[in-house]
Design a protein around this motif. Sequence first.
Motif, mmCIF file in Angstrom:
data_model
loop_
_atom_site.group_PDB
_atom_site.id
_atom_site.type_symbol
_atom_site.label_atom_id
_atom_site.label_comp_id
_atom_site.label_asym_id
_atom_site.label_seq_id
_atom_site.Cartn_x
_atom_site.Cartn_y
_atom_site.Cartn_z
ATOM 1 N N HIS A 88 133.140 -45.431 42.834
ATOM 2 C CA HIS A 88 132.795 -44.599 44.005
ATOM 3 C C HIS A 88 133.303 -43.178 43.832
ATOM 4 C CE1 HIS A 88 132.672 -48.438 46.729
ATOM 5 N NE2 HIS A 88 131.803 -48.463 45.748
ATOM 6 N N GLY A 89 133.228 -42.674 42.593
ATOM 7 C CA GLY A 89 133.772 -41.345 42.367
ATOM 8 C C GLY A 89 132.769 -40.391 41.738
ATOM 9 N N LYS A 90 131.484 -40.762 41.744
ATOM 10 C CA LYS A 90 130.459 -39.974 41.055
ATOM 11 C C LYS A 90 129.139 -40.073 41.821
ATOM 12 C CE LYS A 90 132.146 -40.405 36.361
ATOM 13 N NZ LYS A 90 132.026 -41.087 35.092
ATOM 14 N N PRO A 91 128.158 -39.247 41.418
ATOM 15 C CA PRO A 91 126.828 -39.399 42.025
ATOM 16 C C PRO A 91 126.228 -40.773 41.677
ATOM 17 C CG PRO A 91 126.978 -37.340 40.775
ATOM 18 C CD PRO A 91 128.208 -38.133 40.465
ATOM 19 N N VAL A 92 125.308 -41.204 42.508
ATOM 20 C CA VAL A 92 124.565 -42.435 42.247
ATOM 21 C C VAL A 92 123.656 -42.186 41.042
ATOM 22 C CG1 VAL A 92 122.928 -44.090 43.262
ATOM 23 C CG2 VAL A 92 124.617 -42.928 44.722
ATOM 24 N N VAL A 93 123.636 -43.113 40.084
ATOM 25 C CA VAL A 93 122.807 -42.900 38.881
ATOM 26 C C VAL A 93 121.354 -43.322 39.160
ATOM 27 C CG1 VAL A 93 124.741 -43.129 37.271
ATOM 28 C CG2 VAL A 93 123.409 -45.170 37.897
ATOM 29 N N ASP A 94 120.432 -42.791 38.359
ATOM 30 C CA ASP A 94 119.003 -43.056 38.586
ATOM 31 C C ASP A 94 118.645 -44.546 38.627
ATOM 32 O OD1 ASP A 94 118.331 -40.461 39.016
ATOM 33 O OD2 ASP A 94 117.829 -40.037 36.921
ATOM 34 N N PRO A 95 119.186 -45.382 37.703
ATOM 35 C CA PRO A 95 118.792 -46.807 37.771
ATOM 36 C C PRO A 95 119.201 -47.480 39.091
ATOM 37 C CG PRO A 95 119.920 -46.321 35.690
ATOM 38 C CD PRO A 95 120.055 -45.103 36.547
ATOM 39 N N VAL A 96 120.282 -46.969 39.716
ATOM 40 C CA VAL A 96 120.695 -47.537 41.009
ATOM 41 C C VAL A 96 119.745 -47.059 42.115
ATOM 42 C CG1 VAL A 96 122.541 -47.588 42.754
ATOM 43 C CG2 VAL A 96 123.084 -47.932 40.329
#
Lengths: 255, 282
Positions: B231-239
């Motif tokens: 929970h420390g980064k942007p949400v990645v594209d596959p998510v």
Amino acid sequence: MTSQSAFRDALLDPSKAVPDGLEGAAHSPAGKRYSVYRNNVTHSLIAALQTAFPLVRKILGAHSFDSLAPIYVRAHPPTSPLMMHYGAEFPTFLATLPQLSKLGYLRDCARLDAAMRVSYHAADASPFDLEWFQQLPPDQIMAQKLHIAPSVCVLRSGWPLFDIWRFNMVEGAAKPEMQAQDVMISRPEFDPEPVLLPQGAAVWLDHLAQGETLGDAYEAAVVSAPEFDLAASLAIAFSQGVFRNITGSEHVETS
Amino acid sequence: MLDSARRFENLPASPGVGYKPQHFTDLQRDPGRVEWIEIHAENYMGDGGRPLAQLRALSERFALSVHGVGLSIGGETPLDREHLTRLKKLCDWAQPASFSEHLAWSTHGAEFLNDLLPLPYTEKTLTRVASHIAQVQETLGRQMLLENPSSYLVFAESTRSETEFLKELVNRTGCGLLLDVNNVFISATNLGLSAQAYIDAYPLAHVGEIHVGGHDEDTDDKGAPLLIDSHGKPVVDPVWALLDYTLAKTGPKPVLVEWDNDVPDWPTLRAETERAAKALAA
């Protein structure tokens, strides 16, 4: 079967083997995958101590603090899901470490950090009716009992605790000189602040907290410190929101 | 009780954010598409001060989700009654539109380990977790949502899949589900399974809320990918793609963006909620 006791035992002790019965993909041994939990637990608890003890961390430096924190975390895991209370034994723990024995004031600094956090989460106080107090006839003032807000905490230290706090946390503050200092933590609104108490004020506040009248608390303060200045101490208390309400013969409590 | 608050029966099917105190002013001035917030219950169990004052102010405008991280519903030992009482006090006061907790344990004996630890999926654990959920729902007087964990390993003794386990918990307790699609992606990657197959097998009719969040990337002892829920980064594209896949099956749901560590400035977080809004509008 992997019991939660077995799972827990190796969490805080990296020298212990990964518990049996845990697997990665395709039945491979769990290995490093179990270490994710080890890291999560240890790092989250260290982070909680970093947040809770900023003055101690400033004095020791981040590197020393972060190398001592795991020792505490292993010896004193939290006993409540309320992480806002974690670290209650940290001041005493610091005082037992031989490598810190030259920093005799560190325990009081940790107590100051802890008191700041307790104050931050303490119950709100109903506003003090200063106007009412100021209109009291002089002969009634000393008969009043002043209630202290839950966010107030007094620390009596044999060290220059307030000056140590200032020196480390306030830019440009002077170096502390050896003397005993009493510090009050109070929370005028939402942010707790350390305030240096004049001679006798800690005793005065202590007696007020025990439910004594202003007159009786004054007597006790003067016995402990003949130079005790009631007007100055009242001024500090009023400006810091130390009192929450008053019970006296002519005042009706509203809360 | 928060008597000045607007009451929300349910979380709106719109983007929400995990509330961080540093966003207090920005969130009110410029909420963008955010209509609801989620708080970690344990951070609001103090007696007063800023946390409760902020919550009071925010609840006038935003629907509220109370998300517990310390109840240890998956624990071998009985639930901590004192903690359950604190939760009830908070829920009675804040009157949230939703209460959720995790399929995990964190308390052992007198110790609280401050992490969401995994449990095997067996008949025995099913019975125990179901009784804990029933106890929570009875004490709080409301339905709770249960969140799927992010898994780094499995238990050799497990006899059920996670989706079967969750399905059975819903059947036995009537609880709802909080579907964390980031956790699904993490677990599927770590365990060599298909994230879409997990969603296909999941009891989607019972989803009351969805989480998305960022994760870290590592590798295990053999060099296989090991994703870590941070929970420390942007949400990645596959998510995001997995969110789209899920919403196409469920229709609009409340979607929460979680960002708990290395918390970014408000515009960065708001941009993530805008991406969630786009997924909801598709």
